[in-house]
Design a protein around this motif. Sequence first.
Motif, PDB file in Angstrom:
ATOM      1  N   TYR A 125       0.852  -1.190   0.000  1.00 46.11           N
ATOM      2  CA  TYR A 125       0.000   0.000   0.000  1.00 46.11           C
ATOM      3  C   TYR A 125       0.883   1.235   0.000  1.00 46.11           C
ATOM      4  N   LYS A 126       0.582   2.150  -0.923  1.00 42.58           N
ATOM      5  CA  LYS A 126       1.280   3.437  -0.965  1.00 42.58           C
ATOM      6  C   LYS A 126       0.237   4.503  -1.276  1.00 42.58           C
ATOM      7  N   PHE A 127       0.560   5.737  -0.909  1.00 41.37           N
ATOM      8  CA  PHE A 127      -0.297   6.820  -1.364  1.00 41.37           C
ATOM      9  C   PHE A 127      -0.087   6.972  -2.861  1.00 41.37           C
ATOM     10  N   ARG A 128      -1.171   7.174  -3.573  1.00 40.33           N
ATOM     11  CA  ARG A 128      -1.100   7.300  -5.028  1.00 40.33           C
ATOM     12  C   ARG A 128      -0.416   8.612  -5.381  1.00 40.33           C
ATOM     13  N   THR A 129       0.582   8.535  -6.254  1.00 43.96           N
ATOM     14  CA  THR A 129       1.338   9.723  -6.653  1.00 43.96           C
ATOM     15  C   THR A 129       1.128  10.065  -8.125  1.00 43.96           C
ATOM     16  N   MET A 130       0.373   9.235  -8.831  1.00 43.25           N
ATOM     17  CA  MET A 130       0.128   9.481 -10.256  1.00 43.25           C
ATOM     18  C   MET A 130      -1.329   9.853 -10.460  1.00 43.25           C
ATOM     19  N   HIS A 131      -1.596  10.450 -11.607  1.00 39.74           N
ATOM     20  CA  HIS A 131      -2.979  10.787 -11.940  1.00 39.74           C
ATOM     21  C   HIS A 131      -3.811   9.514 -11.894  1.00 39.74           C
ATOM     22  N   SER A 132      -5.036   9.638 -11.377  1.00 38.96           N
ATOM     23  CA  SER A 132      -5.859   8.458 -11.119  1.00 38.96           C
ATOM     24  C   SER A 132      -6.114   7.626 -12.361  1.00 38.96           C
ATOM     25  N   LYS A 133      -6.303   8.247 -13.497  1.00 34.96           N
ATOM     26  CA  LYS A 133      -6.593   7.485 -14.713  1.00 34.96           C
ATOM     27  C   LYS A 133      -5.347   6.822 -15.281  1.00 34.96           C
ATOM     28  N   LEU A 134      -4.183   7.348 -14.959  1.00 33.13           N
ATOM     29  CA  LEU A 134      -2.941   6.817 -15.509  1.00 33.13           C
ATOM     30  C   LEU A 134      -2.251   5.829 -14.580  1.00 33.13           C
ATOM     31  N   SER A 135      -2.589   5.848 -13.295  1.00 30.73           N
ATOM     32  CA  SER A 135      -1.835   5.024 -12.336  1.00 30.73           C
ATOM     33  C   SER A 135      -2.041   3.534 -12.587  1.00 30.73           C
ATOM     34  N   GLN A 136      -3.220   3.136 -13.031  1.00 30.13           N
ATOM     35  CA  GLN A 136      -3.447   1.716 -13.314  1.00 30.13           C
ATOM     36  C   GLN A 136      -2.649   1.271 -14.537  1.00 30.13           C
ATOM     37  N   LYS A 137      -2.575   2.134 -15.560  1.00 31.31           N
ATOM     38  CA  LYS A 137      -1.766   1.818 -16.737  1.00 31.31           C
ATOM     39  C   LYS A 137      -0.289   1.743 -16.355  1.00 31.31           C
ATOM     40  N   SER A 138       0.138   2.662 -15.508  1.00 35.39           N
ATOM     41  CA  SER A 138       1.561   2.712 -15.148  1.00 35.39           C
ATOM     42  C   SER A 138       1.975   1.474 -14.366  1.00 35.39           C
ATOM     43  N   ALA A 139       1.044   0.904 -13.643  1.00 36.34           N
ATOM     44  CA  ALA A 139       1.367  -0.320 -12.902  1.00 36.34           C
ATOM     45  C   ALA A 139       1.726  -1.431 -13.874  1.00 36.34           C
ATOM     46  N   LYS A 140       1.121  -1.398 -15.044  1.00 36.83           N
ATOM     47  CA  LYS A 140       1.382  -2.426 -16.044  1.00 36.83           C
ATOM     48  C   LYS A 140       2.526  -2.044 -16.963  1.00 36.83           C
ATOM     49  N   SER A 141       2.762  -0.723 -17.138  1.00 37.80           N
ATOM     50  CA  SER A 141       3.749  -0.288 -18.122  1.00 37.80           C
ATOM     51  C   SER A 141       5.167  -0.227 -17.579  1.00 37.80           C
ATOM     52  N   GLY A 142       5.363  -0.353 -16.286  1.00 34.37           N
ATOM     53  CA  GLY A 142       6.718  -0.410 -15.770  1.00 34.37           C
ATOM     54  C   GLY A 142       7.110   0.791 -14.947  1.00 34.37           C
ATOM     55  N   PHE A 143       8.395   1.051 -14.929  1.00 36.14           N
ATOM     56  CA  PHE A 143       8.969   2.063 -14.055  1.00 36.14           C
ATOM     57  C   PHE A 143       8.692   3.477 -14.562  1.00 36.14           C
ATOM     58  N   THR A 144       8.764   4.417 -13.619  1.00 41.69           N
ATOM     59  CA  THR A 144       8.611   5.820 -13.995  1.00 41.69           C
ATOM     60  C   THR A 144       9.935   6.340 -14.534  1.00 41.69           C
ATOM     61  N   ARG A 145       9.832   7.442 -15.251  1.00 44.14           N
ATOM     62  CA  ARG A 145      11.013   8.080 -15.828  1.00 44.14           C
ATOM     63  C   ARG A 145      11.223   9.426 -15.159  1.00 44.14           C
ATOM     64  N   VAL A 146      12.356  10.047 -15.386  1.00 44.77           N
ATOM     65  CA  VAL A 146      12.605  11.398 -14.895  1.00 44.77           C
ATOM     66  C   VAL A 146      11.604  12.329 -15.571  1.00 44.77           C
ATOM     67  N   ASN A 147      11.010  13.236 -14.804  1.00 43.21           N
ATOM     68  CA  ASN A 147       9.987  14.172 -15.303  1.00 43.21           C
ATOM     69  C   ASN A 147       8.802  13.450 -15.948  1.00 43.21           C
ATOM     70  N   ASP A 148       8.411  12.320 -15.373  1.00 37.83           N
ATOM     71  CA  ASP A 148       7.278  11.544 -15.889  1.00 37.83           C
ATOM     72  C   ASP A 148       5.997  12.353 -15.731  1.00 37.83           C
ATOM     73  N   GLU A 149       5.271  12.533 -16.837  1.00 33.53           N
ATOM     74  CA  GLU A 149       4.045  13.349 -16.822  1.00 33.53           C
ATOM     75  C   GLU A 149       2.895  12.676 -16.075  1.00 33.53           C
ATOM     76  N   ARG A 150       3.035  11.415 -15.755  1.00 32.57           N
ATOM     77  CA  ARG A 150       1.968  10.718 -15.026  1.00 32.57           C
ATOM     78  C   ARG A 150       1.946  11.090 -13.545  1.00 32.57           C
TER      79      ARG A 150
END
Length: 175
Positions: A125-150
Amino acid sequence: IDNRIGDVVFTRHSLNHSSTIDFAYHALRSGCGVIDELDFYCQFFNRVPIDAVSKEQLIYSFLNINRVFTKIFKRVIDIVLSLIGLVVFAPVFFFIFLVIKVFDGGDVFFVQPRLGQFGKPFYIYKFRTMHSKLSQKSAKSGFTRVNDERITRFGKWLRRSHFDELPQLWNILKG
């Protein structure tokens, strides 16, 4: 052998003689228990004679007792400190909860299955740090990048301060 005899005790040295082995065999066939002197001593006195224990056995038993004590002590410390952390950081939890709900909506927590010790599954469990609509996609798409717009503006601050990790106190409490 008399049927009223429950157990026959032999010394370890006496079992070196064939007549004693024959007697032990006969005792077993007639329903008696056959035990050696060390087992008898342990059962009767509820102790192990020190000269029957090797140095290696003594050290190993001490290490096992110490390991069990350490595990119990660690678990008690985990519970106490996680409870203190949950109480102390309750206002921070509430503040983060409000900010995420008001400014981004959606789920407050990011929940992801992981494998723990011995392959036991658990949820992180973590506090969500990404936009709500993108966080589920990001869980599947992998790691974040520097200056990630999500990542939200507040999410950047949460990550820098590591406050996004605070809900893991719950996992510590659960064990």
